[in-house]
Design a protein around this motif. Structure first.
Motif, PDB file in Angstrom:
ATOM      1  N   ALA A  38       0.846  -1.200   0.000  1.00 35.65           N
ATOM      2  CA  ALA A  38       0.000   0.000   0.000  1.00 35.65           C
ATOM      3  C   ALA A  38       0.876   1.242   0.000  1.00 35.65           C
ATOM      4  N   ARG A  39       0.477   2.219  -0.788  1.00 33.87           N
ATOM      5  CA  ARG A  39       1.206   3.489  -0.855  1.00 33.87           C
ATOM      6  C   ARG A  39       0.629   4.456   0.169  1.00 33.87           C
ATOM      7  N   ALA A  40       1.477   4.847   1.147  1.00 34.89           N
ATOM      8  CA  ALA A  40       1.091   5.820   2.173  1.00 34.89           C
ATOM      9  C   ALA A  40       2.308   6.706   2.429  1.00 34.89           C
ATOM     10  N   PRO A  41       2.522   7.703   1.566  1.00 33.66           N
ATOM     11  CA  PRO A  41       3.777   8.468   1.589  1.00 33.66           C
ATOM     12  C   PRO A  41       3.792   9.645   2.557  1.00 33.66           C
ATOM     13  N   SER A  42       3.219   9.484   3.749  1.00 29.80           N
ATOM     14  CA  SER A  42       3.196  10.590   4.703  1.00 29.80           C
ATOM     15  C   SER A  42       4.600  10.987   5.135  1.00 29.80           C
ATOM     16  N   VAL A  43       5.493  10.011   5.260  1.00 31.02           N
ATOM     17  CA  VAL A  43       6.914  10.262   5.536  1.00 31.02           C
ATOM     18  C   VAL A  43       7.700   9.309   4.637  1.00 31.02           C
ATOM     19  N   PRO A  44       8.953   9.601   4.340  1.00 29.76           N
ATOM     20  CA  PRO A  44       9.728   8.744   3.418  1.00 29.76           C
ATOM     21  C   PRO A  44      10.236   7.472   4.101  1.00 29.76           C
ATOM     22  N   MET A  45       9.303   6.675   4.591  1.00 26.22           N
ATOM     23  CA  MET A  45       9.625   5.439   5.285  1.00 26.22           C
ATOM     24  C   MET A  45       8.782   4.296   4.724  1.00 26.22           C
ATOM     25  N   VAL A  46       9.187   3.071   5.036  1.00 27.60           N
ATOM     26  CA  VAL A  46       8.427   1.877   4.654  1.00 27.60           C
ATOM     27  C   VAL A  46       8.364   0.943   5.857  1.00 27.60           C
ATOM     28  N   GLU A  47       7.184   0.386   6.090  1.00 26.70           N
ATOM     29  CA  GLU A  47       6.979  -0.604   7.149  1.00 26.70           C
ATOM     30  C   GLU A  47       6.775  -1.975   6.516  1.00 26.70           C
ATOM     31  N   LEU A  48       7.413  -2.992   7.088  1.00 28.98           N
ATOM     32  CA  LEU A  48       7.284  -4.375   6.615  1.00 28.98           C
ATOM     33  C   LEU A  48       6.764  -5.235   7.753  1.00 28.98           C
ATOM     34  N   ARG A  49       5.730  -6.038   7.471  1.00 34.15           N
ATOM     35  CA  ARG A  49       5.214  -7.010   8.422  1.00 34.15           C
ATOM     36  C   ARG A  49       5.056  -8.345   7.691  1.00 34.15           C
ATOM     37  N   MET A  50       5.465  -9.424   8.322  1.00 31.75           N
ATOM     38  CA  MET A  50       5.387 -10.722   7.672  1.00 31.75           C
ATOM     39  C   MET A  50       4.999 -11.795   8.685  1.00 31.75           C
ATOM     40  N   ARG A  51       4.166 -12.725   8.255  1.00 32.98           N
ATOM     41  CA  ARG A  51       3.801 -13.885   9.060  1.00 32.98           C
ATOM     42  C   ARG A  51       3.975 -15.142   8.213  1.00 32.98           C
ATOM     43  N   VAL A  52       4.665 -16.147   8.774  1.00 31.82           N
ATOM     44  CA  VAL A  52       4.905 -17.412   8.075  1.00 31.82           C
ATOM     45  C   VAL A  52       4.432 -18.545   8.974  1.00 31.82           C
ATOM     46  N   PRO A  53       3.444 -19.346   8.532  1.00 31.48           N
ATOM     47  CA  PRO A  53       2.995 -20.473   9.352  1.00 31.48           C
ATOM     48  C   PRO A  53       4.120 -21.472   9.585  1.00 31.48           C
ATOM     49  N   VAL A 100       7.970 -11.395  11.360  1.00 30.91           N
ATOM     50  CA  VAL A 100       9.090 -10.521  11.025  1.00 30.91           C
ATOM     51  C   VAL A 100       8.564  -9.097  10.885  1.00 30.91           C
ATOM     52  N   SER A 101       9.226  -8.144  11.516  1.00 36.66           N
ATOM     53  CA  SER A 101       8.844  -6.735  11.426  1.00 36.66           C
ATOM     54  C   SER A 101      10.068  -5.902  11.114  1.00 36.66           C
ATOM     55  N   ALA A 102       9.876  -4.884  10.283  1.00 40.61           N
ATOM     56  CA  ALA A 102      10.983  -3.995   9.939  1.00 40.61           C
ATOM     57  C   ALA A 102      10.449  -2.607   9.636  1.00 40.61           C
ATOM     58  N   SER A 103      11.267  -1.615   9.899  1.00 40.34           N
ATOM     59  CA  SER A 103      10.966  -0.222   9.569  1.00 40.34           C
ATOM     60  C   SER A 103      12.224   0.381   8.976  1.00 40.34           C
ATOM     61  N   MET A 104      12.088   1.080   7.848  1.00 40.75           N
ATOM     62  CA  MET A 104      13.286   1.547   7.134  1.00 40.75           C
ATOM     63  C   MET A 104      12.948   2.780   6.307  1.00 40.75           C
ATOM     64  N   ALA A 271      -2.894  -1.833  15.388  1.00 43.60           N
ATOM     65  CA  ALA A 271      -1.587  -1.804  14.741  1.00 43.60           C
ATOM     66  C   ALA A 271      -0.615  -2.645  15.533  1.00 43.60           C
ATOM     67  N   SER A 272       0.228  -3.357  14.841  1.00 43.98           N
ATOM     68  CA  SER A 272       1.248  -4.139  15.500  1.00 43.98           C
ATOM     69  C   SER A 272       2.267  -3.204  16.121  1.00 43.98           C
ATOM     70  N   ALA A 273       2.969  -3.725  17.129  1.00 42.52           N
ATOM     71  CA  ALA A 273       3.986  -2.920  17.764  1.00 42.52           C
ATOM     72  C   ALA A 273       5.116  -2.640  16.793  1.00 42.52           C
ATOM     73  N   LYS A 274       5.846  -1.581  17.061  1.00 39.60           N
ATOM     74  CA  LYS A 274       7.010  -1.260  16.246  1.00 39.60           C
ATOM     75  C   LYS A 274       8.027  -2.392  16.318  1.00 39.60           C
ATOM     76  N   PRO A 275       8.820  -2.574  15.273  1.00 38.73           N
ATOM     77  CA  PRO A 275       9.856  -3.605  15.324  1.00 38.73           C
ATOM     78  C   PRO A 275      10.728  -3.406  16.541  1.00 38.73           C
ATOM     79  N   SER A 276      11.117  -4.494  17.164  1.00 34.67           N
ATOM     80  CA  SER A 276      11.767  -4.385  18.452  1.00 34.67           C
ATOM     81  C   SER A 276      13.286  -4.421  18.404  1.00 34.67           C
ATOM     82  N   ALA A 277      13.863  -4.730  17.282  1.00 32.66           N
ATOM     83  CA  ALA A 277      15.316  -4.674  17.197  1.00 32.66           C
ATOM     84  C   ALA A 277      15.757  -3.229  17.089  1.00 32.66           C
ATOM     85  N   SER A 278      16.856  -2.911  17.723  1.00 35.55           N
ATOM     86  CA  SER A 278      17.311  -1.526  17.691  1.00 35.55           C
ATOM     87  C   SER A 278      17.990  -1.213  16.375  1.00 35.55           C
ATOM     88  N   ALA A 279      18.024   0.056  16.045  1.00 36.71           N
ATOM     89  CA  ALA A 279      18.665   0.473  14.807  1.00 36.71           C
ATOM     90  C   ALA A 279      20.115   0.042  14.825  1.00 36.71           C
TER      91      ALA A 279
END
Length: 529
Positions: A38-53, A100-104, A271-279
């Motif tokens: 989905a395109r949501a260009p409010s800020v120049p960032m991208v969120e990734l969420r993934m679920r694998v059974p 898997v969660s990521a923010s970049m 909304a899922s929590a922010k990715p928990s790994a530090s930058a």
């Protein structure tokens, strides 16, 4: 002379206004992975969420947790990439699924997606990393088991679904049996893209993002060879993730009781929590997650068609049928001893409706009036007027793939009987005095506002879309559900209140100090353990 302030009347909330769904592509890749971009260009960032059974394993959720902890352990250049991009990346286990969660930054999105794809298709899970993960998880088991909410959630599962339900947490012997070879076997023989979900939200071109995912994940084989593998296993497997009624992934901290009630997620996918790994860290170890039900990934009956060649529409893929879900058994309410406890945990559940059911909107409003937000009847009567609970909520969510109403409260040991009696009284009053027009309108406004607020940020929209897909709903639900709420009549809300909130439908547990509870009368709701 003091000037008289000007009073400006606020505009009325447009309850029936449709949520503006952003441009998106919803497609199933050739290997079976479903991708929503989905395109949501409010800020120049991208969120990734993934679920694998993940399939079941003899080691239970412990094996999956070690897999998640070591997924990025050997990812070459990961620390440098995440540090340059100011990105966060983490993996965990939730309800029998790898999460898997990521923010970049948008500029780093292709590289981070390639990093995730490389780990999914070729992670080596080094021996030393697996051994370290086992030791770390073993050290967390004791403190986690000592948390009263974890004890209550585990007791609730066994009481309502039978003693054969796998425990929330592994024992030390099971965890010690986890080896690097078994982790690698689970990854390369048990993880399949068929039935998996990937959500990408941010300043991106949806079609280009899906095309990049197709290329990056093209070597991920669509079939798993793990014995008895199925498209998900949350109905039968235990989980290091949580049984707590909440829509976002938890951590050790989230298992702690909150002193004040939180808004219910009964209708809006949170909304899922922010990715928990530090930058700058490719694989920061994740704590054992606090219990929470997680829905089984199901492809909806219909969804927007794919817009890129070579990709199937979601409805064109027939996933492997999941195992039959467990069904809650009527079991009354058991008192479970926790010697020395200074407060009691009250957890009651009753069967509810799935989110795709036409009656779910009316049930959501009835639930909200009962205990879904701070002005609810339970909050006012139990917490505010009588001081009988630190926190009390009513939530619609899943446990072991079954849709339930959760009533959840924390109270003093000496006030436990009074709190239970008041909860029962409010359940009876909901049927005898159905939600009024004012209460129903307030609940409608709450849900409309929370839906818009929850999906306003990129992270919020990514989490909401992932939750929708897991519940088997189309992304269009974000737009249509507020409209459905606006159409619900008082009669429909009254019927939902009478049908689903009779005290006799509820079973559950009261966990507290046996000596403090021994003199209290819980005959209203059943037996002691």
């Amino acid at each position: 002379m003091t000037p008289v302030p000007t009073v400006r009347e606020l505009p009325a909330l447009e309850v029936g206004r449709a949520f503006p769904l952003p441009p998106l592509v919803d497609a199933v890749l050739p290997n079976g992975l479903r991708v929503v971009a989905a395109r949501a260009p409010s800020v120049p960032m991208v969120e990734l969420r993934m679920r694998v059974p993940l399939p079941e394993a003899a080691e239970g959720p412990a094996l999956a947790q070690v897999l998640a902890d070591t997924l990025f352990a050997d990812a070459e250049g990961a620390d440098d990439l995440l540090g340059r991009a100011g990105a966060t990346l983490g993996a965990g286990v939730d309800g029998g699924q790898l999460s898997v969660s990521a923010s970049m930054t948008a500029a780093a999105f292709p590289e981070v997606l390639d990093l995730v794809a490389g780990a999914l298709t070729g992670a080596a899970h080094p021996d030393a990393a697996c051994e370290h993960a086992v030791r770390r998880l073993a050290a967390q088991l004791g403190p986690l088991r000592a948390q009263p909410r974890v004890l209550a959630q585990d007791a609730l599962r066994r009481h309502c679904y039978g003693p054969d339900v796998p425990p929330l947490l592994p024992d030390e012997q099971t965890l010690a049996a986890v080896t690097a070879d078994r982790v690698r076997q689970l990854h390369h023989q048990g993880m399949s893209p068929r039935g998996a979900l990937l959500v990408l939200v941010g300043a991106l071109d949806p079609t280009a993002a899906v095309n990049h995912a197709t290329t990056a994940l093209s070597t991920w084989p669509p079939t798993a060879t793990w014995p008895c593998a199925s498209a998900g296993s949350s109905a039968s497997a235990g989980s290091l993730a949580s049984a707590q009624p909440s829509a976002s992934a938890g951590s050790l901290a989230s298992a702690q009781a909150s002193e004040s009630p939180q808004p219910s997620a009964s209708a809006q996918p949170s909304a899922s929590a922010k990715p928990s790994a530090s930058a700058g860290s490719s694989a920061s170890p994740q704590p054992l997650a606090s219990p929470q039900p997680s829905p089984h990934p199901r492809l909806p009956d219909s969804a927007p068609p794919a817009s890129s060649p070579g990709m199937a529409a979601p409805s064109a893929l027939t996933p492997t049928p999941p195992p039959p879900p467990r069904r809650m058994r009527p079991a009354g309410v058991a008192v479970v001893g926790r010697p020395g406890a200074v407060q009691s945990q009250i957890m009651l559940v009753a069967p509810a409706l799935p989110r795709a059911d036409p009656g779910f909107a009316a049930l959501s409003l009835a639930n909200c009036v009962l205990g879904g937000f701070f002005s609810s009847r339970l909050t006012v009567a139990v917490r505010e007027e009588r001081g009988l609970a630190y926190r009390i909520d009513a939530v619609l969510d899943e446990l072991l793939d079954e849709e339930l109403v959760f009533l959840d409260a924390d109270t003093r040991t000496d006030a436990t009987e009074a709190a239970v009696r008041q909860i029962r009284a409010e359940l009876l009053r909901l049927a005898e005095q159905p939600p009024s027009a004012a209460e129903t309108d307030a609940a409608r406004e709450f849900f409309t506002g929370m839906t818009a607020l929850g999906a306003a940020s990129q992270a919020g929209l990514a989490g909401a879309l992932m939750n929708l897909l897991q519940y088997g709903l189309s992304p269009d639900w974000l737009r249509t559900f507020p409209q459905r709420l606006a159409e619900v009549t008082l009669g429909e809300v009254a019927r939902a209140a009478q049908e689903f909130y009779a005290p006799s439908r509820f079973s559950g547990v009261i966990v507290g100090d046996p000596s403090g509870l021994a003199s209290q009368d819980f005959d209203l709701f059943a037996r002691r353990q």
